[in-house]
Design a protein around this motif. Structure first.
Motif, PDB file in Angstrom:
ATOM      1  N   GLY A 217     -12.716  25.560  38.973  1.00 47.78           N
ATOM      2  CA  GLY A 217     -11.642  26.558  39.057  1.00 47.78           C
ATOM      3  C   GLY A 217     -10.484  25.995  39.875  1.00 47.78           C
ATOM      4  N   GLY A 218      -9.335  26.627  39.786  1.00 44.15           N
ATOM      5  CA  GLY A 218      -8.186  26.256  40.610  1.00 44.15           C
ATOM      6  C   GLY A 218      -7.544  24.929  40.246  1.00 44.15           C
ATOM      7  N   VAL A 219      -7.769  24.443  39.017  1.00 40.72           N
ATOM      8  CA  VAL A 219      -7.187  23.154  38.621  1.00 40.72           C
ATOM      9  C   VAL A 219      -5.917  23.330  37.798  1.00 40.72           C
ATOM     10  CG1 VAL A 219      -9.381  21.905  38.707  1.00 40.72           C
ATOM     11  CG2 VAL A 219      -8.665  22.990  36.567  1.00 40.72           C
ATOM     12  N   GLY A 220      -5.570  24.584  37.479  1.00 41.77           N
ATOM     13  CA  GLY A 220      -4.318  24.844  36.762  1.00 41.77           C
ATOM     14  C   GLY A 220      -4.488  25.212  35.294  1.00 41.77           C
ATOM     15  N   LYS A 221      -5.700  25.604  34.885  1.00 41.31           N
ATOM     16  CA  LYS A 221      -5.909  25.957  33.472  1.00 41.31           C
ATOM     17  C   LYS A 221      -5.019  27.121  33.034  1.00 41.31           C
ATOM     18  CE  LYS A 221     -10.305  26.801  34.161  1.00 41.31           C
ATOM     19  NZ  LYS A 221     -10.488  26.302  35.516  1.00 41.31           N
ATOM     20  N   THR A 222      -5.034  28.182  33.843  1.00 40.24           N
ATOM     21  CA  THR A 222      -4.292  29.385  33.448  1.00 40.24           C
ATOM     22  C   THR A 222      -2.785  29.141  33.498  1.00 40.24           C
ATOM     23  OG1 THR A 222      -6.107  30.738  34.241  1.00 40.24           O
ATOM     24  CG2 THR A 222      -3.978  31.829  34.016  1.00 40.24           C
ATOM     25  N   THR A 223      -2.346  28.451  34.546  1.00 38.30           N
ATOM     26  CA  THR A 223      -0.920  28.141  34.665  1.00 38.30           C
ATOM     27  C   THR A 223      -0.481  27.300  33.470  1.00 38.30           C
ATOM     28  OG1 THR A 223      -1.323  28.041  37.041  1.00 38.30           O
ATOM     29  CG2 THR A 223       0.803  27.224  36.272  1.00 38.30           C
TER      30      THR A 223
ATOM     31  N   ASN B  80      -2.954  17.195  37.152  1.00 39.96           N
ATOM     32  CA  ASN B  80      -2.122  18.243  37.760  1.00 39.96           C
ATOM     33  C   ASN B  80      -2.097  18.052  39.281  1.00 39.96           C
ATOM     34  OD1 ASN B  80      -0.566  20.570  37.949  1.00 39.96           O
ATOM     35  ND2 ASN B  80      -2.297  21.962  37.764  1.00 39.96           N
ATOM     36  N   PHE B  81      -1.193  18.722  39.948  1.00 44.52           N
ATOM     37  CA  PHE B  81      -1.042  18.650  41.412  1.00 44.52           C
ATOM     38  C   PHE B  81      -0.734  17.216  41.860  1.00 44.52           C
ATOM     39  CE2 PHE B  81      -4.036  22.226  40.754  1.00 44.52           C
ATOM     40  CZ  PHE B  81      -3.335  23.238  41.371  1.00 44.52           C
TER      41      PHE B  81
ATOM     42  N   ILE C  66       1.536  16.511  36.104  1.00 39.92           N
ATOM     43  CA  ILE C  66       2.352  17.643  36.568  1.00 39.92           C
ATOM     44  C   ILE C  66       2.387  17.631  38.091  1.00 39.92           C
ATOM     45  CG2 ILE C  66       2.670  20.151  36.506  1.00 39.92           C
ATOM     46  CD1 ILE C  66       0.845  20.099  33.952  1.00 39.92           C
ATOM     47  N   ALA C  67       3.591  17.572  38.634  1.00 35.90           N
ATOM     48  CA  ALA C  67       3.739  17.469  40.093  1.00 35.90           C
ATOM     49  C   ALA C  67       3.466  18.808  40.772  1.00 35.90           C
ATOM     50  CB  ALA C  67       5.163  17.022  40.427  1.00 35.90           C
ATOM     51  N   VAL C  68       3.151  18.736  42.023  1.00 41.87           N
ATOM     52  CA  VAL C  68       3.007  19.952  42.820  1.00 41.87           C
ATOM     53  C   VAL C  68       4.387  20.590  42.945  1.00 41.87           C
ATOM     54  CG1 VAL C  68       2.495  20.838  45.125  1.00 41.87           C
ATOM     55  CG2 VAL C  68       1.105  19.024  44.159  1.00 41.87           C
ATOM     56  N   ASP C  69       4.476  21.867  42.630  1.00 42.92           N
ATOM     57  CA  ASP C  69       5.752  22.570  42.754  1.00 42.92           C
ATOM     58  C   ASP C  69       5.455  24.038  43.088  1.00 42.92           C
ATOM     59  OD1 ASP C  69       8.204  23.819  42.480  1.00 42.92           O
ATOM     60  OD2 ASP C  69       8.811  22.643  40.726  1.00 42.92           O
TER      61      ASP C  69
ATOM     62  N   PHE D 287       5.289  27.297  40.564  1.00 36.54           N
ATOM     63  CA  PHE D 287       4.181  27.823  39.757  1.00 36.54           C
ATOM     64  C   PHE D 287       3.570  29.065  40.400  1.00 36.54           C
ATOM     65  CE2 PHE D 287       4.244  23.326  38.397  1.00 36.54           C
ATOM     66  CZ  PHE D 287       4.603  23.558  37.083  1.00 36.54           C
ATOM     67  N   ASP D 288       3.403  29.015  41.716  1.00 37.28           N
ATOM     68  CA  ASP D 288       2.878  30.185  42.428  1.00 37.28           C
ATOM     69  C   ASP D 288       3.816  31.363  42.252  1.00 37.28           C
ATOM     70  OD1 ASP D 288       0.428  29.827  43.505  1.00 37.28           O
ATOM     71  OD2 ASP D 288       1.144  28.830  45.325  1.00 37.28           O
TER      72      ASP D 288
HETATM   73  N1  LIG Z   1       1.422  21.817  39.609  1.00 34.90           N
HETATM   74  C1  LIG Z   1       1.194  22.813  40.462  1.00 34.90           C
HETATM   75  N2  LIG Z   1       1.829  22.852  41.666  1.00 34.90           N
HETATM   76  C2  LIG Z   1       1.620  23.843  42.544  1.00 34.90           C
HETATM   77  N3  LIG Z   1       0.804  24.875  42.310  1.00 34.90           N
HETATM   78  C3  LIG Z   1       0.138  24.903  41.126  1.00 34.90           C
HETATM   79  C4  LIG Z   1       0.295  23.891  40.138  1.00 34.90           C
HETATM   80  N4  LIG Z   1      -0.475  24.211  39.060  1.00 34.90           N
HETATM   81  C5  LIG Z   1      -1.097  25.371  39.387  1.00 34.90           C
HETATM   82  N5  LIG Z   1      -0.739  25.785  40.613  1.00 34.90           N
HETATM   83  C6  LIG Z   1      -1.212  26.977  41.361  1.00 34.90           C
HETATM   84  O1  LIG Z   1      -2.588  26.773  41.666  1.00 34.90           O
HETATM   85  C7  LIG Z   1      -3.307  27.983  41.598  1.00 34.90           C
HETATM   86  C8  LIG Z   1      -4.499  27.836  40.654  1.00 34.90           C
HETATM   87  O2  LIG Z   1      -4.001  27.639  39.345  1.00 34.90           O
HETATM   88  P1  LIG Z   1      -4.702  28.332  38.084  1.00 34.90           P
HETATM   89  O3  LIG Z   1      -3.857  28.012  36.907  1.00 34.90           O
HETATM   90  O4  LIG Z   1      -4.988  29.756  38.362  1.00 34.90           O
HETATM   91  O5  LIG Z   1      -6.067  27.528  38.012  1.00 34.90           O
HETATM   92  P2  LIG Z   1      -7.381  27.805  37.135  1.00 34.90           P
HETATM   93  O6  LIG Z   1      -6.979  28.662  35.985  1.00 34.90           O
HETATM   94  O7  LIG Z   1      -7.850  26.452  36.721  1.00 34.90           O
HETATM   95  O8  LIG Z   1      -8.364  28.481  38.047  1.00 34.90           O
HETATM   96  C9  LIG Z   1      -2.327  29.052  41.161  1.00 34.90           C
HETATM   97  O9  LIG Z   1      -1.906  29.770  42.301  1.00 34.90           O
HETATM   98  C10 LIG Z   1      -1.164  28.262  40.558  1.00 34.90           C
HETATM   99  O10 LIG Z   1       0.054  28.927  40.742  1.00 34.90           O
END
Ligand SMILES: Nc1ncnc2c1ncn2[C@@H]1O[C@H](COP(=O)(O)OP(=O)(O)O)[C@@H](O)[C@H]1O
Ligand SMILES: [Mg+2]
Length: 283
Positions: free
Chosen positions: A11-17, A179-180, A207-210, A213-214
């Motif tokens: 989890g938390g790897v950016g799938k949903t974003t 990502n990140f 994809i850079a940290v930015d 997205f949050d």
């Molecule tokens: N490239 C990025 N830079 C900064 N924050 C990011 C980046 N990609 C995702 N995030 C943030 O990280 C958190 C987890 O992302 P999320 O897409 O919910 O992950 P997952 O679906 O894999 O659990 C969210 O708060 C999202 O806004």
């Protein structure tokens, strides 16, 4: 029509974003897109401003074969972006809802979704159980966003083995998306390791940290309409170019056009609202 499962057992790897931003950009570029929120946390449904709606994807899983197609078609919702539709999830969604992991794929086929959509993206919860299995069996390919940490990268090869063992007739990993990215020496070494583990599959763009997205996730904003000039949007245009073979400039121009159109509509709406207020105050 392409059906893509967005998957990572972590989890938390950016799938949903990734799913939300990519789907919005593709829809703004004129593609007909459907996203399926296949996660009981329903973050994608919240991100796209729809929330939980019934019927949801869980109701499709809980239907019998005969009624599942009707439920699936009823579950499709419009979002704020024209051309982007969503099937929501709900918190009760769990493994025991799934009697047969083939049901989702069969139902999508029976509905003839290829007539309505160019691309379907399925966002998944962490883990690799029957809910994710349904997406793997329904999809043609798997995209894997990953963070750049040792354990995360080590786990990907095991994840690929598990997918292939458990769902031999399902989709395979076609792309890995770092990502990140902070462009540190250590992270560049992790990306090199990824290239060795998944030759030809790792996207050139990391994809850079930015913080944008949050912001877009929390405020349910549309990255390409509200923050088109952010770093984050620029990375997504590059990623879309790589993953969907679309020219970055064309996507940019189409998105710009939609953005201008929306701003004009918004200005017009404000103008009429103000005029209405002035009239009711007798001015
Ligand atoms: N490239 C990025 N830079 C900064 N924050 C990011 C980046 N990609 C995702 N995030 C943030 O990280 C958190 C987890 O992302 P999320 O897409 O919910 O992950 P997952 O679906 O894999 O659990 C969210 O708060 C999202 O806004
Ligand atoms: Mg998620």
């Amino acid at each position: 029509m392409r059906i893509v499962a967005v998957l990572n057992h972590k989890g938390g790897v950016g799938k949903t974003t990734f799913t939300g931003c990519t789907a919005q950009a593709l829809a703004l570029s004129g593609f007909r897109i459907c996203v399926i929120d296949n996660d009981s946390q329903h973050n994608l449904s919240s991100m796209l401003g729809v929330g939980v709606q019934k019927p949801s994807i869980r109701d499709v899983y809980c239907s019998d074969e005969a009624s599942a197609p009707k439920t699936l078609l009823q579950a499709i919702r419009k979002t704020e972006v024209a051309g982007l539709h969503l099937i929501t999830a709900e918190k009760q969604l769990c493994d025991s809802d799934i009697r047969d992991t083939a049901l989702l794929g069969q139902t999508m086929e029976l509905c003839g979704l290829e007539r309505y959509y160019d691309i379907i993206l399925i966002d998944n919860a962490p883990g690799l159980d029957r809910v994710q299995g349904s997406a793997i069996r329904a999809a043609h390919e798997i995209f894997v966003p990953t963070e750049l940490r040792q354990f995360a990268i080590d786990g990907l090869v095991e994840m690929e083995e598990t997918i292939n063992e458990r769902y031999p007739d399902g989709a395979k990993i076609s792309r890995v998306i770092p990502n990140f990215f902070k462009n540190t020496k250590r992270q560049r070494a992790f990306i090199a390791a990824l290239h060795t583990m998944f030759p030809g599959k790792v996207t050139k763009t990391a994809i850079a940290v930015d913080p944008v997205f949050d912001e877009v996730v929390t405020d349910h904003k549309i990255l390409f309409l509200h923050r088109l000039y952010s770093n984050g949007a620029a990375y997504y245009l590059k990623i879309i170019h790589e993953l969907f073979n679309l020219d970055e400039e064309t996507v940019w121009e189409q998105v710009m056009e939609k953005r201008t159109e929306r701003m004009r509509q918004e200005a017009r709406r404000r103008f009429y609202a103000q005029r209405e207020r002035n009239r009711s105050h007798g001015q």
